[in-house]
Scaffold this motif. Sequence first.
Motif, PDB file in Angstrom:
ATOM      1  N   ASP A 147     -29.978  -7.813-137.915  1.00  0.00           N
ATOM      2  CA  ASP A 147     -31.108  -8.266-138.721  1.00  0.00           C
ATOM      3  C   ASP A 147     -31.863  -9.433-138.095  1.00  0.00           C
ATOM      4  OD1 ASP A 147     -29.139 -10.116-138.946  1.00  0.00           O
ATOM      5  OD2 ASP A 147     -29.100 -10.186-141.142  1.00  0.00           O
ATOM      6  N   ARG A 148     -31.692  -9.642-136.781  1.00  0.00           N
ATOM      7  CA  ARG A 148     -32.456 -10.697-136.113  1.00  0.00           C
ATOM      8  C   ARG A 148     -33.939 -10.372-136.174  1.00  0.00           C
ATOM      9  NH1 ARG A 148     -30.878 -11.516-130.211  1.00  0.00           N
ATOM     10  NH2 ARG A 148     -32.690 -12.894-130.341  1.00  0.00           N
ATOM     11  N   PRO A 149     -34.804 -11.394-136.412  1.00  0.00           N
ATOM     12  CA  PRO A 149     -36.250 -11.129-136.476  1.00  0.00           C
ATOM     13  C   PRO A 149     -36.747 -10.464-135.201  1.00  0.00           C
ATOM     14  CG  PRO A 149     -35.753 -13.366-137.213  1.00  0.00           C
ATOM     15  CD  PRO A 149     -34.483 -12.811-136.663  1.00  0.00           C
ATOM     16  N   LEU A 150     -37.659  -9.508-135.367  1.00  0.00           N
ATOM     17  CA  LEU A 150     -38.198  -8.784-134.226  1.00  0.00           C
ATOM     18  C   LEU A 150     -39.249  -9.621-133.507  1.00  0.00           C
ATOM     19  CD1 LEU A 150     -38.685  -5.225-135.769  1.00  0.00           C
ATOM     20  CD2 LEU A 150     -36.858  -5.982-134.247  1.00  0.00           C
ATOM     21  N   PRO A 151     -39.403  -9.411-132.191  1.00  0.00           N
ATOM     22  CA  PRO A 151     -40.501 -10.092-131.488  1.00  0.00           C
ATOM     23  C   PRO A 151     -41.831  -9.434-131.816  1.00  0.00           C
ATOM     24  CG  PRO A 151     -39.326  -8.638-129.986  1.00  0.00           C
ATOM     25  CD  PRO A 151     -38.568  -8.603-131.291  1.00  0.00           C
ATOM     26  N   ASP A 152     -42.897 -10.180-131.617  1.00  0.00           N
ATOM     27  CA  ASP A 152     -44.231  -9.605-131.779  1.00  0.00           C
ATOM     28  C   ASP A 152     -44.591  -8.730-130.584  1.00  0.00           C
ATOM     29  OD1 ASP A 152     -44.542 -11.072-134.156  1.00  0.00           O
ATOM     30  OD2 ASP A 152     -45.182 -12.845-133.026  1.00  0.00           O
ATOM     31  N   LEU A 153     -43.877  -8.931-129.465  1.00  0.00           N
ATOM     32  CA  LEU A 153     -44.102  -8.107-128.272  1.00  0.00           C
ATOM     33  C   LEU A 153     -42.835  -8.126-127.437  1.00  0.00           C
ATOM     34  CD1 LEU A 153     -46.079  -6.500-126.444  1.00  0.00           C
ATOM     35  CD2 LEU A 153     -46.622  -8.666-125.314  1.00  0.00           C
TER      36      LEU A 153
END
Length: 606
Positions: A449-455
């Motif tokens: 559940d780690r936040p996803l990168p924007d890219l």
Amino acid sequence: MVIKEALARAPRSPGVYLMKDPSGKIIYVGKAKVLRSRLGNYARVEDHPTYYRHKVQTMVSRVAQVEWVVTGSEKEALLLENTLIKRHRPRYNVDLRDDKSYPLLKLGLDHEFPRLSIVRGRAEGDAKYFGPFDKVGAARKTLSLLQRIFPLRRCTDHTLKNRARPCLDYETGRCSAPCVGKIDNADYQGLVDQLKRFFVGQGRDVALELKRRMEEASQGERFEQAAALRDRYFALLRTVEKQRVAGPTGGDQDVWALHEDRGAFRLAILRVRSGRVVSNQVKDLKGALADPEEIMGQALLAFYELNGTPPPLVLLSHMPSDPSLVAEVLSDRAERKVELRKPQRGEKRGLLDLALLNASQPRVETEDKSEKSLLLLEKKLGLDAPPRHMECIDISHLGGRLTVASLVAFKDGKPYKEGYRRYKVLTKDVGGDDYAAMKEVVLRRLSGDRPLPDLLVVDGGKGQLNVALSILQEVPYERRPPLAALAKGRETGPDKVYVPGRKNPVNLAAREPAIFMLMHLRDEAHRFAITYHRLLRLKALKRSILEEIPGVGPKKSRAMLKAFGSLAALKKAEPALIAKKARIDQESARRTSAFLAALDTKPGPE
């Protein structure tokens, strides 16, 4: 409106509220004495808003969810707010972290004989920190002085455990040599307590205690002990006297000045020690979204958690909205009284004016360049928003062995060290197959559940990009970040950026800062992977040759080398002696003896 809907459920209790954007990312954390009243301020709409209210309304328009945590008191809410800001680093809160870490003196309390050492940054565990120091030379000088007064060890735990005789620090009176039993635990803890008292301003009391003990030792004809106490007493007395003669306004204090310029805040911090300004820091708080009083409160707690305990007096251009509460928390951390004051006249007002002058000076707008680059990447790569959180993966191996991967993160165009990760590739028979290694690492990164990168950037051209796209097909749709690949340019040509659904590379000028930002991200990932690979190779080289013997692992290898001191001595010993001295089984001792004997055996004639 999301906040109006949340108001109906919000309690009339103290607590902390969290605002999230549509992706679930926390963008603001705040505290409140009464949660419902505080959230009501965000729901208020003004016909002619000020610049500050316009910024608040812009943030509120991006809020998709509001959560809160009820606390038992306003002080608990303040502490929880600081913890959550530190953990999540929301976009619209004060963020005082940078890549530079200042030297600190650390007194590690999680050992029977605490160690006094110089570190950069705080770590988990029971410890006291003193500082920071602007230069490591100043930290070393202070450590040397303190060791003469409080002879605590500075060696590592491993050295302490394995030393058989005192080191040079003991011979020069800078260590009490607990490693060889020259001091017992009770007396050593007494030194630790004296040092802690010295750092909270009780140096004169400690000096009087040393003088009393010196006189008792002299009367008891323990002259060697009396001489050591005498040296410590006079060294401490000289230090205390230097602090005292600094002048009536020459004590330790920090001066904080907050300046607002075109909707952005700039914070200047002057550090005054013994009446002299020893450092000046200016920090841009471009993303901070709050009134100056609330920003000042958040900044005080964040700064002193990262940079050591505050001095007894902190001068401020803006008092926090709850000054007594902030002062109480800072006092608890420093274990002594910390006073917050807004001076109106005199020398202290002059120091504050100096800090305000520094805060108001124009700064080199490097962040504006980063912002422009992020906006350009959003446009050129077809993203939904500027890629404020970018990550890049790089694979490294040596002829198909010891395959590892690195993942580095950039936040707002700058390295974000807390997002760095190292991976050992666990897939069997991966050899030099970079694609198989990439698949494992990407899947491991996107799980959980780690936040996803924007890219997410991969190193390579269209081939690596297509592999990454195929890997994403195995990931739930909501866990698929935008992708791009960065390929090396030919000879002196610029690097090329490829995105899904496009045959040709993205049109970015050769000297465009945006392409340099992506190259920096890729090069940092490569550097981080190579560093990790070298570390693993070094560990492999340090592996003892004895571990090549069947049934002999690191533990038995260390036991034999410790018992005999060298391979040469071990080779001369009989198996029975090896088993006895190293306390290992007879079979392992026999194999070791045979193995070492075979090392020098010449091959017979063919």
